[in-house]
Design an enzyme around this catalytic site. Structure first.
Site, PDB file in Angstrom:
ATOM      1  N   GLY A   1      -7.955   7.283  -0.616  1.00 26.41           N
ATOM      2  CA  GLY A   1      -7.283   8.530  -0.255  1.00 26.41           C
ATOM      3  C   GLY A   1      -6.006   8.315   0.535  1.00 26.41           C
TER       4      GLY A   1
ATOM      5  N   CYS B   1      -1.899   9.451  -7.458  1.00 27.22           N
ATOM      6  CA  CYS B   1      -3.167   9.109  -6.812  1.00 27.22           C
ATOM      7  C   CYS B   1      -4.199  10.200  -7.090  1.00 27.22           C
ATOM      8  CB  CYS B   1      -2.991   8.947  -5.309  1.00 27.22           C
ATOM      9  SG  CYS B   1      -4.564   8.673  -4.470  1.00 27.22           S
TER      10      CYS B   1
ATOM     11  N   ASN C   1      -2.138   4.238 -13.413  1.00 23.68           N
ATOM     12  CA  ASN C   1      -2.911   4.350 -12.176  1.00 23.68           C
ATOM     13  C   ASN C   1      -4.393   4.419 -12.560  1.00 23.68           C
ATOM     14  OD1 ASN C   1      -3.734   4.911  -9.463  1.00 23.68           O
ATOM     15  ND2 ASN C   1      -1.760   5.883  -9.087  1.00 23.68           N
TER      16      ASN C   1
ATOM     17  N   LYS D   1       0.860  -1.173   0.000  1.00 23.07           N
ATOM     18  CA  LYS D   1       0.000   0.000   0.000  1.00 23.07           C
ATOM     19  C   LYS D   1       0.905   1.235   0.000  1.00 23.07           C
ATOM     20  CE  LYS D   1      -3.789   2.314   1.077  1.00 23.07           C
ATOM     21  NZ  LYS D   1      -4.057   2.823  -0.261  1.00 23.07           N
TER      22      LYS D   1
END
Lengths: 306, 283
Positions: free
Chosen positions: A73, A129, A191, A44
């Site tokens: 998030g 992200c 991503n 992660k």
């Protein structure tokens, strides 16, 4: 027939890598997935300090397009806590890639400084992200920022640096060029895509953060296109790790043909028996290689560029 | 095999058709689900979405004719938001998720829990009562005081009809025995000769005590416990925020019900849980 592959200097027992953000919260899930037959695992994304992430709902499935939307998030315990998990993985000889993120260069440096002494397989810089306000996509869409961060991190560590690219840009090649110039060792594409789901009865976006990122089968053709473009542009100059929407062994072959040296798989492993999925993937690759009399994975890489 | 009875989807909006105060700070709800769904198995859970507020796992108390019964105790902003909902309001449902209880035959069924844990245990009781095998069912329910006992009338009624034996206790002695349900359980085990299976749900510290008691008795052939009271994001095995060490089992799909052999391997049991950051916190 061999499933071994290489990503730059890194040798993997097969081209299957667990992607970041899936089953990567603890050493134990990462170890379990590796032992089920993956070539390596990515943790992660880990940042400088503990982060709660976005409110729930933060992950749910979109059955009709075999996909998942998420807005976790970057919830994570921070590198000081997660270091222990990485240490356990290394101790247990699990090829581990640490995904790291920061809201800016200083934060990236802090995390890298805190983890660089570990004998990690590679660092994957999450410059992309879509589910946070500061950093994330903002960093990964600016070639200059990407160059500066990669260059800075290159000066800190001799471990391989992978850069995970966002598809949410006009021209992915510009960003990739910046990462390569900065000194990265591999490009990881792609991503998640910016996405949203609104419930028409409640008449509001379902995700707690409203906006999210799409993964799963729906994004595979987009990932294939980006990997193809990157391979066409860079050729053998930089290894590519293909990621996005792999749900069958055939998809892995497709990514290899587009130009990937290895692939990352995430969403497809969010099932009751991920071990079985991994076996199916491997069986299908072997069957394809046998049918096409292919001895090595490297024979497939970039094969669609004719 | 875990075969989800509902396909794994975005939340399906269900309408609240009944609401009642089950006990202090706890409300029961009946929710009408607008799509055809097969029965829920005891021990499974749903992800309950309160639009604009939160989503979290909740045990299933009953499911019949597409109507779902749940019990919600006031524990935070998300549960309070549900309690403030009324008949006619819409809430989102994902599930049914997880592996169920798997009661064997020819044993005494000892069902023990407290608080929100009683919800899956109610469905388990219904399930056992419907089975053809007629075995002894013992319910051990505990709460701080009488006004916090969930499903008190429901269990008492079944006890009066001699369909099961209801052992009820309160910390303050305002109903049933004074003390913890674990004491009742151990008293029972000391006297009983029949092979038994213990089923437990509720606070993990209580379950740990139950587990340690159960281990002392050879007549306890298995213990099945619900770990559903953990932080979850996805509910279907993707995120691993509910995973336990060192096995790497995800509560949502590898559980939430684990048997005694499995529980023995979970070092986190009764010790640590994960919070939203993924960090472990002492229980």
């Amino acid at each position: 027939m061999e499933l071994e592959t290489t990503v730059g200097s890194i040798k993997l027992r097969n081209p299957l890598i667990l992607s970041s953000g899936i089953l990567g919260t603890s050493y134990s899930t990462l170890q379990r997935i590796y032992e089920a037959g993956m070539g390596a695992v990515v943790t992660k994304s880990i940042g400088p300090r503990a982060r709660k992430g976005n409110p729930n709902p933060s992950i749910f499935a979109l059955q009709e397009i075999k996909s998942v939307i998420n807005s976790v998030g970057l919830a994570n315990p921070g590198y000081k806590v997660f270091r222990e998990d990485i240490e356990k993985l290394i101790e247990n000889k699990i090829p581990t890639i640490a995904s790291v993120f920061g809201e800016n260069e200083t934060e990236f440096v802090e995390v890298l400084e805190g983890l660089k002494d570990l004998h990690i397989l590679a660092f994957e810089l999450n410059l992309s992200c879509p589910n946070i306000e500061k950093g994330g996509t903002q960093i990964g869409t600016n070639p200059e920022t990407v160059f500066n961060i990669v260059k800075k991190i290159r000066s800190i560590t001799s471990s391989p640096i992978w850069v995970k690219l966002t598809p949410n840009v006009n021209n992915i090649i510009d960003i990739a060029e910046a990462a390569v110039k900065g000194g990265c060792d591999a490009l990881v594409a792609i991503n998640t895509l910016k996405a949203m789901v609104i419930d028409i009865d409640a008449q509001i976006p379902i995700l707690g953060y409203k906006r999210g990122g799409l993964s799963g089968a729906a994004i595979k053709p987009i990932g294939i296109r980006y990997v193809y473009d990157l391979f066409e542009n860079f050729g053998e100059k930089i290894p590519i790790v293909g990621v996005g929407g792999i749900s069958r062994g055939e998809d892995i072959i497709e990514y290899l043909l587009a130009g990937a040296n290895a692939v990352q798989i995430g969403t497809a492993l969010g099932v009751a028996y991920p071990e079985n999925m991994i076996k199916f993937f491997q069986m299908r690759i072997k069957k394809y290689m046998k049918e096409h009399t292919i001895e090595k994975i490297s024979e497939l890489v970039g094969g669609a560029h004719k | 095999m875990t075969k989800q009875t509902l396909p794994n989807t975005k939340p399906i909006m269900g309408r609240i058709i009944k609401k009642w105060e089950e006990c202090e700070d706890t409300f029961g709800f009946l929710i009408d689900i607008p799509v055809k769904v097969k029965g829920a198995k005891p021990g499974q859970f749903i992800m309950l979405w309160i639009p604009g507020v939160d989503e979290y796992p909740i045990g299933i108390a009953d499911f019949e004719n597409n109507v779902l019964e749940i019990g919600v105790s006031k524990m935070g902003v998300g549960t309070e938001a549900m309690i403030n909902k009324n008949i006619g309001d819409l809430v989102g449902i994902r599930g049914f998720y997880g592996k169920p209880f798997q009661p064997p035959n020819k044993v005494n069924h000892l069902i023990i829990g407290g608080g929100f844990g009683m919800t899956p245990l109610k469905l388990l009781t219904t399930y056992l009562l419907l089975r053809e095998e007629k075995e002894e069912i013992h319910i051990f329910e505990g709460a701080r005081s009488k006004n916090r006992l969930m499903y008190l009338d429901w269990f008492q009624n079944l006890h009066d009809q001699k369909k099961l034996v209801f052992h009820v206790s309160t910390d303050d002695g305002s109903y049933g025995y004074k003390g913890f349900p674990t004491v009742d359980l151990e008293d029972f085990l000391q006297k009983s000769e029949t092979p038994s299976v213990i089923y437990a749900a509720g606070p993990e510290r209580m379950m740990k005590v139950i587990f340690d008691i159960g281990k002392k008795y050879q007549k306890v052939i298995d213990m099945q416990m619900s770990f559903a009271d953990r932080y979850m994001r996805c509910g279907f095995g993707l995120c691993s925020y509910c995973a336990v060490d060192p096995t790497g089992w995800r509560i949502c799909v590898d559980g939430p019900i684990f048997n005694a052999k499995q529980i023995e391997q979970i070092e986190d049991f009764g010790n640590y849980r994960r919070i939203e950051t993924g960090e472990k916190q002492r229980i």
